[in-house]
Design a protein around this motif. Structure first.
Motif, PDB file in Angstrom:
ATOM      1  N   LEU A  69       0.868  -1.176   0.000  1.00 17.24           N
ATOM      2  CA  LEU A  69       0.000   0.000   0.000  1.00 17.24           C
ATOM      3  C   LEU A  69       0.902   1.223   0.000  1.00 17.24           C
ATOM      4  CD1 LEU A  69      -2.958   1.098   0.437  1.00 17.24           C
ATOM      5  CD2 LEU A  69      -2.544   0.837   2.896  1.00 17.24           C
ATOM      6  N   SER A 109       2.285  -5.514   3.940  1.00 18.04           N
ATOM      7  CA  SER A 109       1.557  -6.379   4.886  1.00 18.04           C
ATOM      8  C   SER A 109       2.424  -7.550   5.322  1.00 18.04           C
ATOM      9  CB  SER A 109       0.307  -6.943   4.214  1.00 18.04           C
ATOM     10  OG  SER A 109       0.688  -7.965   3.286  1.00 18.04           O
ATOM     11  N   TYR A 125      -5.642  -9.863  -1.062  1.00 17.68           N
ATOM     12  CA  TYR A 125      -5.107  -8.529  -0.732  1.00 17.68           C
ATOM     13  C   TYR A 125      -5.770  -7.946   0.522  1.00 17.68           C
ATOM     14  CZ  TYR A 125      -3.378  -3.762  -1.157  1.00 17.68           C
ATOM     15  OH  TYR A 125      -2.784  -2.548  -0.876  1.00 17.68           O
ATOM     16  N   TRP A 137      -4.188  -7.501   4.515  1.00 16.47           N
ATOM     17  CA  TRP A 137      -4.219  -6.261   5.307  1.00 16.47           C
ATOM     18  C   TRP A 137      -4.998  -6.456   6.598  1.00 16.47           C
ATOM     19  CZ3 TRP A 137      -0.614  -3.213   5.598  1.00 16.47           C
ATOM     20  CH2 TRP A 137       0.112  -2.796   4.477  1.00 16.47           C
ATOM     21  N   SER A 183      -2.948  -7.778   9.040  1.00 16.16           N
ATOM     22  CA  SER A 183      -1.858  -6.862   9.410  1.00 16.16           C
ATOM     23  C   SER A 183      -2.420  -5.610  10.088  1.00 16.16           C
ATOM     24  CB  SER A 183      -1.065  -6.468   8.158  1.00 16.16           C
ATOM     25  OG  SER A 183      -0.690  -7.609   7.414  1.00 16.16           O
ATOM     26  N   LEU A 208      -9.277   0.075   4.559  1.00 19.33           N
ATOM     27  CA  LEU A 208      -8.439  -0.040   3.373  1.00 19.33           C
ATOM     28  C   LEU A 208      -9.033   0.755   2.208  1.00 19.33           C
ATOM     29  CD1 LEU A 208      -5.993  -1.484   2.093  1.00 19.33           C
ATOM     30  CD2 LEU A 208      -7.483  -3.453   1.667  1.00 19.33           C
TER      31      LEU A 208
END
Ligand code: ADP
Ligand code: MG
Length: 363
Positions: A232, A243, A333, A337, A340, A347
């Protein structure tokens, strides 16, 4: 929000749109969902797409109708206009930012990004060049190698090379050893990809890949675990955020020779996603470092998922970067995240804020 599109990943993109619509903060954002039909026509989509799923008998699809939507420029404003034969055009309002939730050619490859650039419209994700590099499995390898990342042995085959001298192509492929993976250079979601175990299967695999793209990439098969990392863009001038790495494992190896379309989207239990991946700390650090390096190597912005093979010997071989990775709530994806510390609605908000804070011009 733009979704659907002309590529073979149309249905996947529709499901992503449904996921984003369900999670975006409607108090903060006024969302106009615009579907792109398979013929390229832009249409106003409904506001509730929650019934869309890849598991239903019929796949979701944006259908072209009598009305068409376009993005036009009036002075400094970018306006959405609905047109219909013999009717006065209807102005829907101005656009602050576009979220292109499109996968594959004519969406993730720089073409839509170029269209948005022409009117100085802000949008989420990678710009023109990074999108185009992320789409082309040949040129992304050239850039990765130049950045010092390890790519596996491969040959790129153009339409001319195959048409003029197929025997020469077969010889180049044999040098790689079998199995090889035959891929359209610019496709996605495993479309047109085959694993080829011997020379006598090669021509059929090439013919299939050429249905998707006349340019091909043929790669030596790599034995290793599939490890992915979500990147990101950093805020302001911060470095990209990375992540925890995740791992994709085929549970149903008997029915899937590799991570193919069915396994990815249709048969939910064919694969297991685990994050963080079970790896030594040092290797986790290497994956994260190399993922950020790959992101910067292609000049990505916003988001990207970087995929590696992790061999028994601990080597990391980069497979690809996806500048608009699968983005349904259950896709890798967002899942990486979430594991994480950044959940799906956060997001989405972060990506929109990054796009809104970006300068326009020359991307
Ligand atoms: N060189 C390779 N060696 C081993 N497996 C591969 C190789 N290339 C692709 N695969 C398998 O095929 C899947 C799809 O290939 P990939 O290049 O990631 O295409 P896509 O862009 O469609 O995701 C991978 O996730 C992996 O399971
Ligand atoms: Mg892939």
């Amino acid at each position: 929000m733009l979704f659907g599109g002309r590529s073979s990943e149309h249905a996947v993109s529709c499901v992503t749109a449904a996921g984003v619509l369900g999670a975006i903060d409607r108090g903060k954002y006024d969302v106009v969902p615009i579907g792109i039909a398979k013929n390229g026509q832009w249409v106003l989509a409904g506001d509730d797409l929650s019934a869309w799923s890849l598991k239903n008998a019929s796949l979701p699809e944006v259908v072209a109708g009598d009305k068409t939507v376009s993005l036009t420029q009036f002075g400094d404003a970018r306006q959405l206009v609905v047109t219909e034969a013999a009717k006065v055009p209807q102005v829907l309002g101005s656009v602050d930012v576009v979220f292109p939730l499109l996968h594959g050619p004519w969406g993730e490859d720089g073409t839509v990004q170029g269209l948005l650039e022409l009117s100085d419209t802000r949008y989420v994700g990678a710009g023109v060049l990074a999108s185009a590099l992320g789409m082309d499995k040949h040129f992304m390898k050239v850039v990765f190698e130049a950045a010092g990342l390890t790519v596996g042995p491969y040959v790129a085959v153009t339409d001319r090379e195959w048409t003029v001298d197929p025997a020469k192509v077969r010889t180049r492929v044999e040098v790689l050893g079998f199995p090889v993976f035959v891929k359209p250079a610019r496709a996605g979601s495993s479309m047109g990809i085959s694993k080829v175990d011997s020379l006598d299967q090669l021509d059929a695999a090439i013919a299939e890949a050429r249905e998707h793209d006349l340019k091909l990439v043929i790669e030596a098969g790599i034995v290793g675990r599939e490890i992915e990392c979500a990147v990101l863009e950093g805020r302001g001038s911060d470095a990209p955020r990375v992540s925890q790495p995740g791992e994709i494992a085929m549970v149903d190896g008997e029915h899937h020779a590799f991570y193919d379309f069915e396994a990815k989207y249709v048969q939910g239990d064919a694969v297991s996603l685990s994050c963080p991946a079970d790896m030594p700390e040092d290797d986790i650090a290497r994956v994260r470092e190399q993922a950020a390096l790959a992101f910067d190597a292609v000049g990505a912005e916003g988001l990207s998922r970087v995929d590696f093979f992790y061999t028994q010997a601990g080597e990391l071989i980069i497979n690809e970067i996806n500048t608009m990775p699968g983005f349904t709530p259950s896709s890798m994806y967002p899942q990486m995240w979430a594991a994480s510390g950044l959940d799906y609605p956060e997001l989405i908000d972060e990506l929109l804020q990054l796009a809104l804070n970006r300068k326009v011009g020359l991307r």
